[in-house]
Design an enzyme around this catalytic site. Structure first.
Site, PDB file in Angstrom:
ATOM      1  N   GLU A  56       0.825  -1.218   0.000  1.00  0.00           N
ATOM      2  CA  GLU A  56       0.000   0.000   0.000  1.00  0.00           C
ATOM      3  C   GLU A  56       0.853   1.260   0.000  1.00  0.00           C
ATOM      4  O   GLU A  56       0.508   2.250  -0.651  1.00  0.00           O
ATOM      5  CB  GLU A  56      -0.922   0.013   1.229  1.00  0.00           C
ATOM      6  CG  GLU A  56      -1.910  -1.142   1.278  1.00  0.00           C
ATOM      7  CD  GLU A  56      -1.402  -2.311   2.107  1.00  0.00           C
ATOM      8  OE1 GLU A  56      -2.204  -2.887   2.853  1.00  0.00           O
ATOM      9  OE2 GLU A  56      -0.198  -2.651   1.989  1.00  0.00           O
ATOM     10  N   CYS A  79      -2.745  -3.590   7.356  1.00  0.00           N
ATOM     11  CA  CYS A  79      -2.409  -3.765   8.765  1.00  0.00           C
ATOM     12  C   CYS A  79      -2.849  -2.557   9.588  1.00  0.00           C
ATOM     13  O   CYS A  79      -2.868  -1.427   9.107  1.00  0.00           O
ATOM     14  CB  CYS A  79      -0.914  -4.021   8.931  1.00  0.00           C
ATOM     15  SG  CYS A  79       0.148  -2.717   8.288  1.00  0.00           S
ATOM     16  N   THR A 165      14.832 -43.535  -5.408  1.00  0.00           N
ATOM     17  CA  THR A 165      15.430 -42.200  -5.381  1.00  0.00           C
ATOM     18  C   THR A 165      16.925 -42.202  -5.660  1.00  0.00           C
ATOM     19  O   THR A 165      17.518 -41.143  -5.845  1.00  0.00           O
ATOM     20  CB  THR A 165      15.190 -41.534  -4.009  1.00  0.00           C
ATOM     21  OG1 THR A 165      15.807 -42.336  -2.987  1.00  0.00           O
ATOM     22  CG2 THR A 165      13.698 -41.406  -3.734  1.00  0.00           C
ATOM     23  N   SER A 172      22.518 -40.557  -7.601  1.00  0.00           N
ATOM     24  CA  SER A 172      21.149 -40.058  -7.765  1.00  0.00           C
ATOM     25  C   SER A 172      21.034 -38.865  -8.707  1.00  0.00           C
ATOM     26  O   SER A 172      19.923 -38.408  -8.968  1.00  0.00           O
ATOM     27  CB  SER A 172      20.579 -39.649  -6.397  1.00  0.00           C
ATOM     28  OG  SER A 172      21.324 -38.582  -5.840  1.00  0.00           O
TER      29      SER A 172
END
Length: 370
Positions: A56, A79, A165, A172
């Site tokens: 704002e 706020c 995995t 990996s």
């Protein structure tokens, strides 16, 4: 409550602006703001970083004196309290705007509705709820923390079609393709902490930073946290790279090792041990809950993935699945040896699926026992 097509258009623009903060605003929410006068946008803003002006304020600065009697579209309730910045509700009132359209109320139950009430008490026309679902989706982890007091924890897994995995050797890199890996980096950038185990550090030596596919964007790097019961993390590990913010959670009290890691700029926290001499996972969870964070991304191997799931601390599971098969000798995604019968299974709720190159991204929520 009726919103016009113009209201829809301007709030859509505010949502678009809010997305600019998705990799930098955390642990603050993503917020966008648009100010309109005579059906023309005269001010725009978004929240970029904690401690900096809110959306704002940026929009009001751009609008200047033309903001008087203007309409404001903001994705989160302005706020009403003093934090690191002054209240945005007061700034809107002082600017003399006449109408404020809010997508969603503040999710913090201690302050929800107070900013809206302040605006209405000052005589402004305030409407709430336009594109609320989109605004909430932008701030899932923020809303979760405000409503529960606990961080939102995501477990990320990259696997083959048969749920593997890594190879038996530990190899990996890479199971998934470039598009999926870039998406992982975006997940890291949206997280306050990336949590891993020392096994991943020793096997892959990762940086665990957010890099790929984020060029030109404002990115706030996540803190890296390693569970390392016996302080096996090498002092030359990549995770201690430039500007690294790294913490090791351990149950070891070996002073020389702790000192050596601290000299690398690493924070070391000594927590309780479990019956097996490992860092107690509930102590880790308590530590995470006490941090000023909204979200944690678990990026680890089968042992930690399985332990976190069984401990009930995972909220969301994100699976990147590649069109490949690694075979029965390869390593699985979740080590959970105490699950011995079907009734012990971890139940998931499907959320969505996305195609990333040749890979598939699957998102699930972890079901909680009632």
């Amino acid at each position: 409550m009726t919103f016009t097509s113009d209201d829809q258009r301007y709030m859509a623009r505010a949502i678009e602006l809010a997305r600019n903060g998705q990799y930098s605003a955390n642990p603050n929410p993503c917020v966008g703001c648009v100010i309109v006068q005579n059906n023309q946008i005269i001010g725009e803003g978004w929240h970029a970083k904690a401690g900096e002006p809110h959306a704002e304020i940026h929009a009001l600065k751009q609008a200047g004196t033309e903001a008087k009697s203007a309409a404001v579209y903001v994705t989160l309730e302005p706020c009403s309290h003093h934090g690191k910045t002054p209240p945005c509700a007061d700034a809107l009132i002082e600017a003399g705007v006449s109408r404020v359209v809010v997508a969603m109320e503040d999710p913090n139950p201690l302050v929800a509705g107070e900013g809206i009430a302040k605006l209405r008490d000052a005589g402004l026309d305030v409407l709430v709820g336009l594109m609320e679902e989109e605004a909430v989706a932008l701030n899932v982890t923020f809303c979760h923390k405000m409503m529960t007091g606990k961080p939102y924890i995501i477990s990320k897994v990259a696997m083959s079609l048969d749920g593997k995995t890594a190879m038996a050797s530990g190899e990996s890199q890479w199971i998934t393709g470039a598009s999926a890996r870039e998406d992982v980096h975006r997940l890291r950038a949206q997280s306050d902490i990336v949590l891993t185990g020392v096994g991943t550090i020793l096997a892959d030596n990762p940086k665990l930073t957010a890099r790929d596919g984020l060029a030109g964007l404002q990115v706030r790097q996540p803190r890296r946290v390693i569970l390392d019961s016996q302080l096996k993390t090498p002092c030359d590990a990549a995770i201690f790279g430039d500007d690294a913010n790294t913490t090791i959670l351990t149950c070891s009290k070996e002073e020389q090792r702790i000192l050596a890691l601290k000299k690398k700029g690493c924070n070391v926290e000594v927590l309780a041990a479990d019956a097996n001499g490992h860092v107690d996972l509930q102590a880790v969870y308590t530590w995470l809950c006490n941090q000023q964070i909204n979200s944690v991304m678990v990026e680890a191997g089968a042992l930690l993935n399985g332990a976190c799931l069984q401990a009930g601390i995972i909220d969301e599971l994100v699976v990147y699945m590649s069109p490949s098969v690694l075979g029965s000798d390869a390593r699985g995604a979740f080590s959970m040896p105490t699950i011995t019968q079907l009734s012990d299974k971890i139940k998931l709720s499907y959320e969505q699926m996305e195609t990333l190159g040749d890979d598939i991204k699957l998102t699930y929520m972890v079901k909680r026992e009632s």
